[in-house]
Design a protein around this motif. Structure first.
Motif, PDB file in Angstrom:
ATOM      1  N   LEU A 138     -15.650 -13.327  37.076  1.00 34.32           N
ATOM      2  CA  LEU A 138     -14.589 -13.235  35.624  1.00 34.32           C
ATOM      3  C   LEU A 138     -12.899 -12.484  35.756  1.00 34.32           C
ATOM      4  N   VAL A 139     -12.841 -11.686  36.850  1.00 32.26           N
ATOM      5  CA  VAL A 139     -11.001 -10.663  37.124  1.00 32.26           C
ATOM      6  C   VAL A 139     -10.925 -12.240  37.497  1.00 32.26           C
ATOM      7  N   HIS A 140     -10.876 -12.949  38.461  1.00 32.10           N
ATOM      8  CA  HIS A 140      -9.871 -14.070  38.936  1.00 32.10           C
ATOM      9  C   HIS A 140      -9.993 -14.924  37.961  1.00 32.10           C
ATOM     10  N   ALA A 141     -11.001 -15.065  37.205  1.00 33.36           N
ATOM     11  CA  ALA A 141     -10.636 -16.121  36.257  1.00 33.36           C
ATOM     12  C   ALA A 141      -8.584 -17.009  35.289  1.00 33.36           C
TER      13      ALA A 141
ATOM     14  N   PRO B 204      -7.151 -20.520  33.105  1.00 35.76           N
ATOM     15  CA  PRO B 204      -7.707 -21.062  32.159  1.00 35.76           C
ATOM     16  C   PRO B 204      -8.341 -22.271  32.252  1.00 35.76           C
ATOM     17  N   GLU B 205      -8.423 -23.329  33.670  1.00 38.48           N
ATOM     18  CA  GLU B 205      -9.152 -24.517  34.061  1.00 38.48           C
ATOM     19  C   GLU B 205     -10.380 -23.907  34.026  1.00 38.48           C
ATOM     20  N   ASP B 206     -10.800 -22.448  34.397  1.00 43.55           N
ATOM     21  CA  ASP B 206     -12.445 -22.789  34.363  1.00 43.55           C
ATOM     22  C   ASP B 206     -13.139 -22.553  33.099  1.00 43.55           C
ATOM     23  N   GLY B 207     -12.644 -21.949  31.897  1.00 41.04           N
ATOM     24  CA  GLY B 207     -12.746 -22.366  30.630  1.00 41.04           C
ATOM     25  C   GLY B 207     -12.614 -23.640  30.271  1.00 41.04           C
ATOM     26  N   ARG B 208     -12.099 -24.304  30.392  1.00 44.20           N
ATOM     27  CA  ARG B 208     -11.360 -25.468  30.208  1.00 44.20           C
ATOM     28  C   ARG B 208     -12.686 -26.441  30.992  1.00 44.20           C
ATOM     29  N   ARG B 209     -13.786 -26.397  31.989  1.00 44.27           N
ATOM     30  CA  ARG B 209     -14.341 -27.186  32.916  1.00 44.27           C
ATOM     31  C   ARG B 209     -16.015 -26.830  31.839  1.00 44.27           C
ATOM     32  N   VAL B 210     -15.946 -25.399  31.890  1.00 46.88           N
ATOM     33  CA  VAL B 210     -17.195 -25.434  30.725  1.00 46.88           C
ATOM     34  C   VAL B 210     -17.204 -26.227  29.205  1.00 46.88           C
ATOM     35  N   ARG B 211     -16.245 -26.002  28.481  1.00 46.08           N
ATOM     36  CA  ARG B 211     -16.028 -26.379  27.384  1.00 46.08           C
ATOM     37  C   ARG B 211     -15.819 -27.724  27.220  1.00 46.08           C
ATOM     38  N   GLU B 212     -16.091 -28.917  28.394  1.00 49.05           N
ATOM     39  CA  GLU B 212     -16.025 -30.032  28.547  1.00 49.05           C
ATOM     40  C   GLU B 212     -17.267 -30.330  28.411  1.00 49.05           C
ATOM     41  N   ARG B 213     -18.519 -29.676  29.371  1.00 43.57           N
ATOM     42  CA  ARG B 213     -19.128 -29.739  29.721  1.00 43.57           C
ATOM     43  C   ARG B 213     -20.369 -29.883  27.949  1.00 43.57           C
TER      44      ARG B 213
END
Length: 766
Positions: free
Chosen positions: A539-542, A544-553
């Motif tokens: 979470l500290v190193h998050a 934008p791409e991290d959240g985008r991949r999860v949204r797609e899934r």
């Protein structure tokens, strides 16, 4: 000049200190001052004291530059006391409500005696309370003699009815526990007589006896004014140590005091017998002296007993063993052994039951205990063996990266979890709980990493290192604090939980707040490791791409604002689930361009809660049911807003610096049933709603992301996430597993934070 000066020495009691201070400062009687002495405590005591002093002008704090011990810390506070009366309160004990008012009234009734003796109750870590068994001594105190000259301590008991007496007139008062904290002392009496505390163990002895012998006017208060906390661990006098030999020097100090006060010579026979009783009591305790030192302790006691024996004094039968010369200690042991003989016969009879099965288990344990530990073997488990999850998973990943020589083996509950690739990624070495392979790895492993206690069958072998990560920063009561909440601890065996926690070597913490709570909730001999929470590194190193991949899934449309709703379970409702919000209405009120993602508490994932509308709403596309998602950090990364109530998720999510709304429509019921360490509605990480109408307004108006929400979020993060710098997992592996030095988290800019020095010692509270 205040009526009372309350002197409180503090050392390594951060888990109890706030309760102690609150018990004093919240008294209805306000004419007091508190002189708090930070005895160079290595934990958060000093910061807590400074916090209280900043908001209450009655508190004065002294920070000692070195640790001097309990007696000398009290001495340090004495010159700063200005009250009429002195009270010495140990920092893990508490005053009872109304205690100071009752003391003040009794002092007025008895015209300011030298000493006021009041009653206390023992409060046990498991929730029990027991009043002082000698409380009748206070109730039966004579009306008073009142005619002894100040300081002569030698009056008769016929008194003039002013409610005071001397110890000579009522010697039963000396049968009470001779401690400093069950009395109030007139300050000018203490200063005139020059009473101070010596160093070492049993420092109360050279204070209380001289005080009680010297007092010309003593009064009693037949009221429980103090709760004497019986800690499961941490009582210094229950520690096995040669420091218990200090008791001899302390009694020598009392005899020396009598030598300077000839008019008090009548107390020598009493003190002589009391000294013998006290020392034999120490010798009888199994946890006081190393076995190899007991004969020496007895010999020194006997020598002192004979040296200070008053001429012609009759020796009580129970103490004659001290007058037996060289044969004394063998005679003492024989007497005690004969008393234990009957109990031992009964114990052996009980042990004989089930001997065959027990013998097999002992044989296996004996064999395994002889096998050397494997220094390269680490065993991991998370959430009661549900897979590669949480803090243990983050630590395992970092160990694979920087310490590939460490072999990591995961424990899973059964074959179903072993076959679940979401819980156990392919190629993960694992064993099934209870299997022969499980026994082999747990018998040989050096490192044990878990966020839940290991089963009782896992023995703590010398040289092994148990790292407990917990499951988040606690808001609700945990551990021993549940003992007073019978509904919340239904089905929990708290004493067994603590016995298992006794195996912990390290307890990971993300803040000083968490450190205090865990040390209070689990009174065991672990060290708090100020590493941060490994699961939160991502979470500290998050990015934008991290959240985008999860949204797609999850199937979230591009451009949608994702609202994560994550309520916790309720202990006041059977099954734990309560429908606090109409989810269909919430999804509709969010409107176009929003996706509602719901994650129920993991304990409700396999119960009926999801079948009460949630699954149907998910099927219809009204919302996303993410209760079954194993990695909650993915959901946090994918969201733009968290709506929760009292979930520990709050303490993690705030690291993303994204808005949080606390929906607290049942806070009173929740806090009353489960208990909470602080009021989340008063110290929230964002705006708080107390009804659905308020929640809907916050969402519709956009207030959920205004400047006030950001300010609250920042303050919450500074308080509860101060060690989460994104290197927690690395810090655990390097310092606790590899033994390397690594700097602690950088606390610059954290309000109220003290500098943390570099090196391994910066990571621990002890």
């Amino acid at each position: 000049m205040p009526r009372f000066s309350v002197i409180i020495p503090c050392f390594k009691v951060q888990g109890f200190l706030r309760e102690c201070l609150d018990s004093v400062l919240d008294q209805s009687y306000r004419d007091i001052e508190v002189v708090a002495v930070d005895d160079c405590s290595p934990d958060g005591c000093g910061a807590i004291l400074d916090e209280y002093a900043a908001r209450d002008e009655r508190v004065r704090v002294l920070h000692l530059e070195e640790n001097v011990g309990l007696g000398r810390a009290r001495n340090a506070g004495l010159p700063h006391a200005t009250g009429d009366y002195l009270l010495f309160l140990d920092s893990d004990d508490t005053l009872t409500p109304g205690a100071l008012r009752a003391m003040a009234d009794r002092l007025a009734e008895t015209s300011d005696p030298d000493v006021l003796v009041f009653d206390y109750a023992r409060t046990y870590w498991w929730g029990g309370t027991r009043r002082n068994v000698l409380a009748h001594v206070l109730a039966q105190a004579p009306a008073g003699d009142g005619d002894g000259a100040p300081g002569d301590g030698d009056g008769a008991s016929d008194g003039d009815g002013d409610g005071t007496f001397t110890a000579a007139g009522h010697p039963e008062i000396l049968d009470l526990l001779m401690v400093v904290w069950n009395k109030a002392y007139r300050r000018d009496f203490v200063e005139r007589e020059g009473f101070t505390f010596p160093p070492g163990y049993y420092e109360d002895t050279p204070w209380t006896f001289p005080v009680m012998f010297s007092a010309g006017r003593i009064a009693t208060l037949d009221r429980v004014c103090l709760n004497y906390r019986q800690r499961r661990q941490g009582n210094i006098l229950s520690t096995t140590s040669r420091k218990h030999f200090d008791v001899h020097a302390q009694y020598e100090r009392v005899f020396a005091f009598l030598d300077t006060r000839p008019h008090l010579a009548r107390w020598r026979p009493f003190l002589h017998a009391k000294m013998g009783e006290h020392c034999l009591d120490i010798l009888s305790k199994p946890d006081r002296l190393p076995p190899s030192d007991k004969a020496e302790f007895f010999r020194r006691t006997a020598e002192m007993f004979r040296a200070y024996r008053p001429p012609g004094a009759e020796i009580p039968a129970g103490l004659r063993v001290l007058d037996g010369g060289a044969l004394g200690y063998p005679a003492y042991r024989l007497r005690r052994q004969s008393g234990r003989a009957g109990r031992e016969l009964g114990r052996r009879a009980r042990q004989a039951q089930g001997a065959v099965g027990g013998r097999l288990g002992r044989v296996r344990t004996a064999v395994s205990s002889r096998r050397p530990l494997d220094p390269g073997l680490a065993v991991y488990s998370a959430f009661s063996h549900r897979g590669v999850l949480g803090d243990p998973a983050a630590i395992h990943r970092k160990a694979l990266e920087i310490a590939p020589h460490l072999r990591g083996v995961w424990v899973v509950r059964d074959e179903e979890y072993a076959a679940d690739t979401a819980a156990l990624p392919p190629g993960t070495e694992h064993v099934i709980l209870g299997s022969a392979a499980w026994r082999r790895v747990t018998e040989r492993a050096t490192f044990f990493v878990n966020n839940v206690n290991w089963p009782g069958t896992v023995a703590k072998r010398p040289g092994s290192v148990h790292i407990h990560t917990h499951q988040g920063t606690p808001l609700k009561y945990m551990g021993v604090d549940l003992l007073g909440r019978p509904g919340a601890r239904h089905g929990l065996d708290v004493p067994q939980m603590l016995r298992r926690a006794d195996r912990w070597d390290h307890s990971l913490v993300a803040s000083r707040y968490a450190e205090r709570v865990w040390e209070r909730a689990y009174p065991c001999h672990f060290t708090s490791a100020r590493t941060g929470s490994p699961r939160n590194d991502v979470l500290v190193h998050a990015g934008p791409e991290d959240g985008r991949r999860v949204r797609e899934r999850l199937g979230v449309p591009d451009g949608h604002t994702v609202v994560l709703y994550a309520p916790t379970r309720r202990d006041y409702r059977r099954g734990g689930h309560v429908d606090r919000i109409d989810l269909a209405r919430l999804a509709a009120d969010l409107g176009d361009g929003h996706t509602l993602v719901v994650r129920l508490h993991p304990s409700l994932a396999t119960g009926p809660a999801r079948g009460m509308g949630l699954s149907e709403l998910h099927r219809r596309g009204v919302l996303v049911d993410a209760t079954g998602e194993p990695h909650v950090e993915d959901l946090m990364l994918a969201s733009d807003l968290l709506i929760t109530d009292y979930s520990a998720l709050t303490f993690d999510y705030v690291l993303l610096d994204r808005p949080i709304v606390i929906h607290a429509d049942d806070w009173a019921a929740y806090a009353a049933s489960r208990g909470a360490y602080f009021d989340i509605t008063a110290d929230a990480p964002g705006h708080v709603s107390h009804s659905y109408r308020e929640l809907a307004w916050l969402l519709a108006s956009g207030a959920w992301r205004d400047e006030e929400a950001a300010r609250l979020r920042s303050a919450f993060r500074a308080r509860f996430c101060e060690y989460d710098d994104g290197r927690a997992a690395e810090r655990v592996v390097r310092t606790l597993m590899l033994g390397e030095a690594m700097a602690g988290p950088d606390l610059r800019g954290v309000p109220g934070a003290r500098a943390v020095p570099a090196g391994r010692d910066a990571l621990t509270s002890q």
